[in-house]
Design a protein around this motif. Structure first.
Motif, PDB file in Angstrom:
ATOM      1  N   GLN A  92      -6.524  10.416  10.535  1.00 21.69           N
ATOM      2  CA  GLN A  92      -7.365  10.380   9.195  1.00 21.69           C
ATOM      3  C   GLN A  92      -6.962  11.206   7.978  1.00 21.69           C
ATOM      4  O   GLN A  92      -6.772  10.191   6.868  1.00 21.69           O
ATOM      5  CB  GLN A  92      -8.698  10.714   9.910  1.00 21.69           C
ATOM      6  N   ARG A  93      -6.681  12.426   8.417  1.00 25.45           N
ATOM      7  CA  ARG A  93      -6.173  13.326   7.525  1.00 25.45           C
ATOM      8  C   ARG A  93      -4.807  12.628   6.815  1.00 25.45           C
ATOM      9  O   ARG A  93      -3.896  13.506   5.446  1.00 25.45           O
ATOM     10  CB  ARG A  93      -6.152  14.833   7.634  1.00 25.45           C
ATOM     11  N   ALA A  94      -3.487  12.537   7.183  1.00 26.04           N
ATOM     12  CA  ALA A  94      -2.532  11.996   6.712  1.00 26.04           C
ATOM     13  C   ALA A  94      -2.387  10.990   6.174  1.00 26.04           C
ATOM     14  O   ALA A  94      -1.713  10.284   6.392  1.00 26.04           O
ATOM     15  CB  ALA A  94      -1.136  12.262   7.774  1.00 26.04           C
ATOM     16  N   VAL A  95      -3.371  10.304   6.376  1.00 26.86           N
ATOM     17  CA  VAL A  95      -3.269   8.415   5.968  1.00 26.86           C
ATOM     18  C   VAL A  95      -2.249   8.548   4.695  1.00 26.86           C
ATOM     19  O   VAL A  95      -1.072   7.708   4.075  1.00 26.86           O
ATOM     20  CB  VAL A  95      -4.265   7.636   6.102  1.00 26.86           C
ATOM     21  N   ALA A  96      -3.462   9.024   3.636  1.00 28.93           N
ATOM     22  CA  ALA A  96      -2.633   9.248   2.752  1.00 28.93           C
ATOM     23  C   ALA A  96      -1.566   9.369   2.030  1.00 28.93           C
ATOM     24  O   ALA A  96      -0.646   8.777   1.711  1.00 28.93           O
ATOM     25  CB  ALA A  96      -3.831   9.867   1.344  1.00 28.93           C
ATOM     26  N   GLU A  97      -0.577  10.979   2.747  1.00 32.44           N
ATOM     27  CA  GLU A  97       0.192  10.667   2.574  1.00 32.44           C
ATOM     28  C   GLU A  97       1.014   9.930   3.611  1.00 32.44           C
ATOM     29  O   GLU A  97       2.346   8.946   2.293  1.00 32.44           O
ATOM     30  CB  GLU A  97       1.194  11.857   3.194  1.00 32.44           C
ATOM     31  N   LYS A  98       1.433   9.414   4.221  1.00 30.97           N
ATOM     32  CA  LYS A  98       1.864   8.265   5.169  1.00 30.97           C
ATOM     33  C   LYS A  98       1.900   7.212   4.253  1.00 30.97           C
ATOM     34  O   LYS A  98       3.052   6.647   4.282  1.00 30.97           O
ATOM     35  CB  LYS A  98       1.979   8.117   6.730  1.00 30.97           C
ATOM     36  N   ALA A  99       1.079   6.667   3.900  1.00 23.44           N
ATOM     37  CA  ALA A  99       0.745   5.091   3.140  1.00 23.44           C
ATOM     38  C   ALA A  99       1.401   5.377   1.479  1.00 23.44           C
ATOM     39  O   ALA A  99       0.885   4.378   0.888  1.00 23.44           O
ATOM     40  CB  ALA A  99      -0.540   4.981   3.099  1.00 23.44           C
ATOM     41  N   ARG A 100       1.707   6.721   1.565  1.00 27.96           N
ATOM     42  CA  ARG A 100       1.756   6.664  -0.521  1.00 27.96           C
ATOM     43  C   ARG A 100       3.072   6.000  -0.899  1.00 27.96           C
ATOM     44  O   ARG A 100       2.815   5.143  -2.637  1.00 27.96           O
ATOM     45  CB  ARG A 100       2.567   8.696  -0.857  1.00 27.96           C
ATOM     46  N   ASP A 101       4.290   5.524  -0.915  1.00 31.01           N
ATOM     47  CA  ASP A 101       4.772   4.708  -0.703  1.00 31.01           C
ATOM     48  C   ASP A 101       5.598   3.048  -0.219  1.00 31.01           C
ATOM     49  O   ASP A 101       6.336   2.199  -0.500  1.00 31.01           O
ATOM     50  CB  ASP A 101       6.522   4.980  -0.617  1.00 31.01           C
ATOM     51  N   PHE A 102       4.058   3.301  -0.151  1.00 28.27           N
ATOM     52  CA  PHE A 102       3.599   1.195   0.277  1.00 28.27           C
ATOM     53  C   PHE A 102       3.877   0.510  -0.759  1.00 28.27           C
ATOM     54  O   PHE A 102       2.936   0.352  -2.381  1.00 28.27           O
ATOM     55  CB  PHE A 102       1.913   1.562   0.769  1.00 28.27           C
ATOM     56  N   VAL A 103       4.458  -0.352  -0.557  1.00 28.92           N
ATOM     57  CA  VAL A 103       4.835  -1.726  -1.708  1.00 28.92           C
ATOM     58  C   VAL A 103       3.855  -2.892  -1.640  1.00 28.92           C
ATOM     59  O   VAL A 103       3.836  -3.086  -0.728  1.00 28.92           O
ATOM     60  CB  VAL A 103       6.430  -1.267  -1.957  1.00 28.92           C
ATOM     61  N   THR A 104       3.369  -2.799  -2.812  1.00 32.57           N
ATOM     62  CA  THR A 104       2.100  -4.003  -2.561  1.00 32.57           C
ATOM     63  C   THR A 104       2.419  -5.181  -3.643  1.00 32.57           C
ATOM     64  O   THR A 104       2.306  -6.248  -4.074  1.00 32.57           O
ATOM     65  CB  THR A 104       1.219  -4.219  -2.884  1.00 32.57           C
ATOM     66  N   ASP A 105       3.877  -5.556  -4.393  1.00 36.84           N
ATOM     67  CA  ASP A 105       3.938  -5.601  -6.389  1.00 36.84           C
ATOM     68  C   ASP A 105       3.962  -6.956  -5.989  1.00 36.84           C
ATOM     69  O   ASP A 105       3.382  -7.792  -6.474  1.00 36.84           O
ATOM     70  CB  ASP A 105       5.023  -4.757  -6.691  1.00 36.84           C
ATOM     71  N   ARG A 106       5.435  -7.343  -4.672  1.00 37.72           N
ATOM     72  CA  ARG A 106       5.119  -9.291  -4.134  1.00 37.72           C
ATOM     73  C   ARG A 106       3.742  -9.417  -3.055  1.00 37.72           C
ATOM     74  O   ARG A 106       4.487 -10.686  -2.458  1.00 37.72           O
ATOM     75  CB  ARG A 106       6.291  -9.913  -3.794  1.00 37.72           C
ATOM     76  N   TRP A 107       2.754  -9.308  -2.758  1.00 39.79           N
ATOM     77  CA  TRP A 107       1.772  -9.459  -2.799  1.00 39.79           C
ATOM     78  C   TRP A 107       1.573 -11.019  -2.248  1.00 39.79           C
ATOM     79  O   TRP A 107       1.085 -11.353  -3.538  1.00 39.79           O
ATOM     80  CB  TRP A 107       0.864  -8.599  -2.215  1.00 39.79           C
ATOM     81  N   THR A 108       1.170 -12.178  -1.380  1.00 37.78           N
ATOM     82  CA  THR A 108       0.833 -13.105  -0.948  1.00 37.78           C
ATOM     83  C   THR A 108      -0.353 -12.792   0.197  1.00 37.78           C
ATOM     84  O   THR A 108      -0.369 -11.962   0.907  1.00 37.78           O
ATOM     85  CB  THR A 108       1.622 -13.739  -1.295  1.00 37.78           C
ATOM     86  N   VAL A 109      -1.992 -13.792  -0.288  1.00 38.09           N
ATOM     87  CA  VAL A 109      -2.571 -14.184   0.550  1.00 38.09           C
ATOM     88  C   VAL A 109      -2.645 -15.818   1.049  1.00 38.09           C
ATOM     89  O   VAL A 109      -2.643 -16.603  -0.030  1.00 38.09           O
ATOM     90  CB  VAL A 109      -3.623 -13.562  -0.210  1.00 38.09           C
ATOM     91  N   GLU A 110      -2.646 -15.910   2.072  1.00 39.94           N
ATOM     92  CA  GLU A 110      -2.861 -17.192   2.185  1.00 39.94           C
ATOM     93  C   GLU A 110      -3.632 -17.963   2.806  1.00 39.94           C
ATOM     94  O   GLU A 110      -4.504 -17.053   3.923  1.00 39.94           O
ATOM     95  CB  GLU A 110      -1.126 -18.335   4.117  1.00 39.94           C
ATOM     96  N   VAL A 111      -4.456 -18.616   2.565  1.00 45.73           N
ATOM     97  CA  VAL A 111      -6.027 -19.092   3.013  1.00 45.73           C
ATOM     98  C   VAL A 111      -5.587 -20.594   3.418  1.00 45.73           C
ATOM     99  O   VAL A 111      -5.051 -21.679   2.657  1.00 45.73           O
ATOM    100  CB  VAL A 111      -6.689 -19.104   1.663  1.00 45.73           C
TER     101      VAL A 111
END
Length: 320
Positions: A92-111
């Motif tokens: 739990q305490r390491a998620v922020a560091e592990k996810a720091r470079d997560f890229v979401t710029d071209r994100w799409t949601v299909e419904v």
């Protein structure tokens, strides 16, 4: 001599500590004590401020908040440094560091699914087309800890109405991103990937159910489920799936990640219920992050008046 001079930052933080301690002496012990203020530097990059956002705490609900003037919320530091997001790590305490470079710029949601008008929206289109408002909700983890979070989002019902579910649709199934390159813990193990969750249709259309795109007036940071996540405040936190890429309307009850992994511990409904213990611990009390003492767990996480009608006639000891 200069080494002994207190820096301005430490001085300001010390004053915050003194202020918090003074407040604590005026709050009864039964109110679960006080929160020592965290430094202003939250240790993670702050996300951009939200556009299309109105600050309206219509659903503000916190016993401690009522005591302290109705505006108490879990500090940003804690919200961004105590996270369950198993796609990145089980620490739990390491998620922020592990996810720091997560890229979401071209994100799409299909419904889609059993609907008349399936759609695919970019995250920018979602931010532009759905008015965002603040909803301050309790969040209760199945592990026995809780927070009070100022989410920014919009009713899930608004998105579902856009696609027009048919009369055969009974449930809503959600799926998160499957990208082991970005999410290094998406490996064979306790959970199967991609992570999935589900709600009954009436739960999904309930006005308390939202799709969150931010917290504290800023876009969601990666560790909190960027760029868009589900929030269902009367259920244990694992129901509120993060980083959603797909939403399907379906006829039959969908399988869900934690229910599939351990059905005897994690029921499909996962409603907060102090009378139904987890097989390995009691759910009668919880520890609010930032407090010294445990508090009683509230039925449906304190939203009983708003949602109990959804479950009338059901045995909540069986349908847990």
């Amino acid at each position: 001599m200069s080494d002994s001079i207190t820096t301005k930052k430490l001085y300001l933080n010390r004053r915050k500590w003194i202020k918090a301690a003074t407040l604590a002496t005026s709050v009864p012990a039964s109110a679960a004590a006080y929160r020592i203020m965290q430094p202003i530097d939250v240790g993670v990059p702050l996300q951009p401020k939200l556009g299309n956002w109105s600050k309206s705490s219509t659903f503000q609900s916190s016993p401690l908040g009522d005591l302290l003037g109705g505006d108490w919320k879990t500090p940003l530091y804690d919200l961004t440094h105590l996270n369950n997001f198993h796609e990145f790590t089980t620490d739990q305490r390491a998620v922020a560091e592990k996810a720091r470079d997560f890229v979401t710029d071209r994100w799409t949601v299909e419904v889609g699914g059993i609907v008349e008008r399936p759609i695919r929206l970019t995250i920018d289109e979602i931010r532009e087309q759905f008015p965002i408002e603040e909803r301050t909700y309790r969040m209760r983890c199945v592990e026995g800890w809780s927070m009070v979070i100022p989410w920014a989002g919009f009713p899930l019902a608004a998105l579902l109405e856009r696609v027009r579910p048919t009369s055969k649709a009974n449930y809503v199934a959600f799926q998160t991103l499957h990208d082991p390159k970005q999410m290094p813990n998406q490996i064979p193990g306790e959970l199967s990937w991609p992570y999935d969750e589900g709600l009954r249709l009436d739960e999904a259309f309930h006005p308390l159910t939202i799709m969150a795109t931010g917290l504290y007036g800023r876009r969601l940071p990666p560790q909190n489920g960027a760029p868009i996540r589900l929030v269902v405040p009367w259920k244990y936190g694992f129901k509120s799936i993060k980083s959603v890429v797909k939403i399907n309307l379906v006829e039959d009850q969908p399988e869900t990640a934690w229910n599939r992994a351990a059905a005897h511990e994690n029921g499909f409904y996962a409603n907060v219920n102090p009378e139904v213990d987890h097989p390995r611990w009691s759910q009668a009390t919880e520890r609010r992050v930032g407090e010294f003492f445990r508090r009683n767990t509230l039925p449906f996480n304190g939203y009983e008046k708003q949602v109990e009608h959804l479950y009338r006639g059901m045995d909540l000891n069986v349908h847990f």
